[in-house]
Design an enzyme around this catalytic site. Structure first.
Site, PDB file in Angstrom:
ATOM      1  N   ASP A  35       0.842  -1.203   0.000  1.00  0.00           N
ATOM      2  CA  ASP A  35       0.000   0.000   0.000  1.00  0.00           C
ATOM      3  C   ASP A  35       0.876   1.252   0.000  1.00  0.00           C
ATOM      4  O   ASP A  35       1.435   1.616   1.032  1.00  0.00           O
ATOM      5  CB  ASP A  35      -0.894  -0.048   1.252  1.00  0.00           C
ATOM      6  CG  ASP A  35      -1.658   1.240   1.481  1.00  0.00           C
ATOM      7  OD1 ASP A  35      -1.847   2.000   0.508  1.00  0.00           O
ATOM      8  OD2 ASP A  35      -2.069   1.474   2.633  1.00  0.00           O
ATOM      9  N   ASP A  39      -3.684   4.168   2.741  1.00  0.00           N
ATOM     10  CA  ASP A  39      -5.090   4.075   3.163  1.00  0.00           C
ATOM     11  C   ASP A  39      -5.462   2.690   3.687  1.00  0.00           C
ATOM     12  O   ASP A  39      -6.614   2.435   4.031  1.00  0.00           O
ATOM     13  CB  ASP A  39      -6.029   4.494   2.018  1.00  0.00           C
ATOM     14  CG  ASP A  39      -5.942   3.532   0.829  1.00  0.00           C
ATOM     15  OD1 ASP A  39      -5.117   2.590   0.854  1.00  0.00           O
ATOM     16  OD2 ASP A  39      -6.706   3.725  -0.139  1.00  0.00           O
ATOM     17  N   ASP A  43      -2.089  -0.992  -3.545  1.00  0.00           N
ATOM     18  CA  ASP A  43      -2.361  -0.256  -4.783  1.00  0.00           C
ATOM     19  C   ASP A  43      -1.250  -0.507  -5.811  1.00  0.00           C
ATOM     20  O   ASP A  43      -0.259  -1.188  -5.525  1.00  0.00           O
ATOM     21  CB  ASP A  43      -2.534   1.246  -4.485  1.00  0.00           C
ATOM     22  CG  ASP A  43      -1.457   1.773  -3.546  1.00  0.00           C
ATOM     23  OD1 ASP A  43      -0.280   1.369  -3.713  1.00  0.00           O
ATOM     24  OD2 ASP A  43      -1.782   2.562  -2.623  1.00  0.00           O
ATOM     25  N   ASP A 221     -11.732 -14.880 -15.613  1.00  0.00           N
ATOM     26  CA  ASP A 221     -12.513 -15.264 -14.438  1.00  0.00           C
ATOM     27  C   ASP A 221     -13.744 -16.094 -14.837  1.00  0.00           C
ATOM     28  O   ASP A 221     -14.428 -15.771 -15.817  1.00  0.00           O
ATOM     29  CB  ASP A 221     -12.966 -13.967 -13.750  1.00  0.00           C
ATOM     30  CG  ASP A 221     -13.567 -14.176 -12.381  1.00  0.00           C
ATOM     31  OD1 ASP A 221     -12.850 -14.665 -11.497  1.00  0.00           O
ATOM     32  OD2 ASP A 221     -14.750 -13.835 -12.191  1.00  0.00           O
ATOM     33  N   GLU A 282      -9.834 -19.505 -15.840  1.00  0.00           N
ATOM     34  CA  GLU A 282     -10.208 -20.049 -14.531  1.00  0.00           C
ATOM     35  C   GLU A 282     -11.416 -20.948 -14.786  1.00  0.00           C
ATOM     36  O   GLU A 282     -12.546 -20.472 -14.902  1.00  0.00           O
ATOM     37  CB  GLU A 282     -10.596 -18.944 -13.552  1.00  0.00           C
ATOM     38  CG  GLU A 282     -10.826 -19.495 -12.149  1.00  0.00           C
ATOM     39  CD  GLU A 282     -11.953 -18.846 -11.357  1.00  0.00           C
ATOM     40  OE1 GLU A 282     -12.008 -19.066 -10.152  1.00  0.00           O
ATOM     41  OE2 GLU A 282     -12.791 -18.146 -11.943  1.00  0.00           O
TER      42      GLU A 282
END
Ligand code: GLC
Length: 585
Positions: A35, A39, A43, A221, A282
């Site tokens: 991060d 926050d 990211d 996905d 997947e």
């Protein structure tokens, strides 16, 4: 020495080994990796800042779980804008910077594509809600009339993968109770209608958008779910089968043959680009043979081998899965892939020690039965990794497994985020336990995950013991083992090799039913899944081992042996070579 040749496998297409045939691909779950903004959610700039660690680890490519615009109801697998970065993770410029920085290190990047469903916040779904039943605005999703005189019963009995019904009723524009829409996952994830040419064209645009930016491919996905049986029959799953497929008779929403046309279309689209861009599906499919249909030469390039992930820690079961995988995938000219952990399953450093059933996706918590002894389970996980990385083809790693991270069990209820937990009122823990932000530095705030010390799921007590900085210079650490195995895998070109099973009795001079022995590119791999240690051949040189190898003569612990007989403990794997002959005799 006698070796058994009946089980020799040679992957096809050695003449043109595209990168994905042999790549070790490291999955980054962006919200839990690093991060930079502080926050508490990882990211893209965080990833860029930590690329050196992945370079040092020695992986070939990264797969990034979704970072596109999303209300984050399913941690980004609910996409509202497929062609932009969610502000939580940064900007498109941050992505471009990450891609360039990875490419500069020779690391490829594949991104997650979520085509089965969008977020309910996607402009198309919002438009569908206000559009009239039967109108083109609704036709991009799957809307149906309800059953019963009042239409107040769902169109089918299908269950959501996350628990509860797979249909939700909408209120029409005039305020009356209306049609139902299908969501195989959360209510916030309406399924697209892949009969719609609008949907097909939109996904071609999305693929081009990311390919033009320079991505090396896509992880697709729920690739087994995009097309549904057009008759929409009722269906009740086999309670023994995995929740995402695995039933002998597939659900009317899994494995429908229509999906293959979509992949052929995408295969042609990717082929217009240089650089061997790849599609990895997947696909939770009932058998390995059927899984191989996903990677016929004009379809996807790879598919996750979840059959391997689901194989118990048992010598003959593993040998069978390895054989079946190599046979099935090579019969269509595709590499097999291997995977032990990802963001949807209990981490293998815990899972392999469980003594009770744990259905995929259900997760485990402090009250789950059959919880393992942590260090024993880690020993087994390290052995499983050492076996996996010796196999030809492509392997997937999940962030944190190189640190030996266990599944986190102690997550406060109010910190849980997986929709599974909410949709089953806490009956199933869900997947948060494998998604806890990873530790970088033992003594930094949030163990280096975030400079502010924030973390979207709290890191548990003791997490610092797994931190990367403490493992980097410890030759016995899990991280050092991964680095060594990955380096050797590269030098010995194991990804391009083949599996030849060796006769254990000839090799060890004694029967050992729970020992697997194979040779790949001159490296002999022994895996001891039995309860007792076995003596290694004296002439062998140890390249790498998943644990300390005690000496046979003195019982002295040592991590490598040169010329002296050593023992291979229970739940351990060793990679050997012999200067004289492959058979050490
Ligand atoms: C896939 C993802 C999982 C997600 C689901 C719905 O299985 O891996 O994390 O919840 O799809 O998008």
């Amino acid at each position: 020495m006698h070796t058994s040749h009946e089980a020799r496998h040679t992957p096809q297409a050695l003449a043109a080994p595209e990168w994905w045939r042999t790549a070790v691909i490291y999955q980054i779950y962006p919200r839990s990796f690093a991060d930079a903004s502080g926050d508490g959610v990882g990211d893209l700039r965080g990833i860029t800042g930590r690329l050196d660690a992945l370079d040092e680890l020695g992986v070939d490519a990264l797969w990034l779980s979704p970072f596109m615009v999303s209300p984050q109801k399913d941690a980004g697998y609910d996409v509202a804008d497929y062609c932009d970065v969610d502000p939580l993770f940064g900007t498109l410029a941050d992505f471009d910077e990450l891609l360039a920085a990875a490419h500069a290190r020779g690391i490829r990047i594949i991104v997650d594509l979520v085509p089965n469903h969008s977020s309910d916040q996607h402009p198309w779904f919002q438009a569908a809600l206000t559009a009239a039943p039967g109108s083109p605005g609704r036709a991009r999703y799957i809307f149906r009339e309800g059953r019963g005189p009042e239409g107040d019963q769902p169109p089918t009995n299908w269950e959501s993968i996350f628990g509860g019904p797979a249909w939700t009723r909408v209120t029409e524009a005039d305020g009356s109770p209306g049609q139902w829409y299908l969501h195989l996952f959360d209510t916030s994830q309406p399924d697209f209608n892949w009969d719609s040419e609008d949907v097909r064209e939109e996904f071609r645009r999305i693929l081009r958008f990311w390919l033009d930016r320079g991505v090396d491919g896509f992880r697709v996905d729920v690739a087994h779910g995009m097309v549904k049986d057009p008759t929409f029959p009722d269906w009740t799953p086999d309670p023994q089968a995995a929740s995402m497929g695995g039933d002998a008779t597939p659900a009317p929403y899994w494995e429908q043959v229509g999906v293959h046309d979509i992949y052929r279309d995408w295969n042609r689209l990717l082929a217009q680009y240089d650089g061997d861009r790849a599609l990895c599906g997947e696909a939770w499919v009932s058998t390995i043979e059927k899984t191989a249909l996903w990677v016929r030469p004009d379809e996807m390039h790879q598919t996750f081998n979840f059959h391997y992930l689901e194989t118990p820690w048992d010598a003959s079961a593993l040998r069978r899965t390895i054989d079946d995988s190599l046979t099935a995938f090579s019969s269509v000219g595709a590499p097999s892939t291997w995977v032990l952990s990802n963001h949807d399953v209990v981490r293998h450093a815990t899972r392999l020690g469980l003594t009770a059933e744990s259905p995929q996706g259900a997760g485990i918590g402090p009250d789950s039965p059959g919880l393992p002894d942590r260090s024993q389970a880690l020993q087994r996980a390290r052995a499983a990794t050492a076996l996996m990385l010796a196999l030809p083809g492509s392997a997937y790693l999940y962030q944190g497994e190189e640190l030996g991270l266990p599944e986190v069990l102690e997550i406060p209820d109010d910190a849980r985020q997986d929709p599974t937990w909410f949709r089953t009122s806490g009956e199933r823990y869900g997947r948060d336990g494998c998604r806890v932000p990873i530790p970088w530095e033992a003594h930094a705030p949030a163990h280096g995950f975030s400079a502010t010390g924030r973390s979207w799921i709290p890191q548990p007590q003791g997490w610092g013991e797994y931190a990367r900085d403490g493992q980097r210079h410890d030759a016995d650490s899990t991280l050092s083992m991964y680095r060594r195995l990955l380096a050797l895998r590269r030098t010995h070109r194991l990804g391009e090799g083949s599996v030849e099973w060796l006769d254990v009795k000839d090799l060890l001079g004694a029967e050992a039913a729970e020992v697997l022995a194979l040779r790949n590119q001159g490296v002999v791999v022994l895996a001891n899944l039995g309860a007792d240690p076995v003596a290694l051949p004296a002439a062998a040189t140890v390249l790498a081992a998943s644990t300390h190898l005690p000496s046979a003569q003195h019982g002295v612990e040592r991590s490598s042996v040169g010329g002296a007989a050593a023992l291979l403990p229970s739940d351990a794997v060793v990679w050997l070579v012999s200067p004289e002959s492959p058979e050490f005799s």
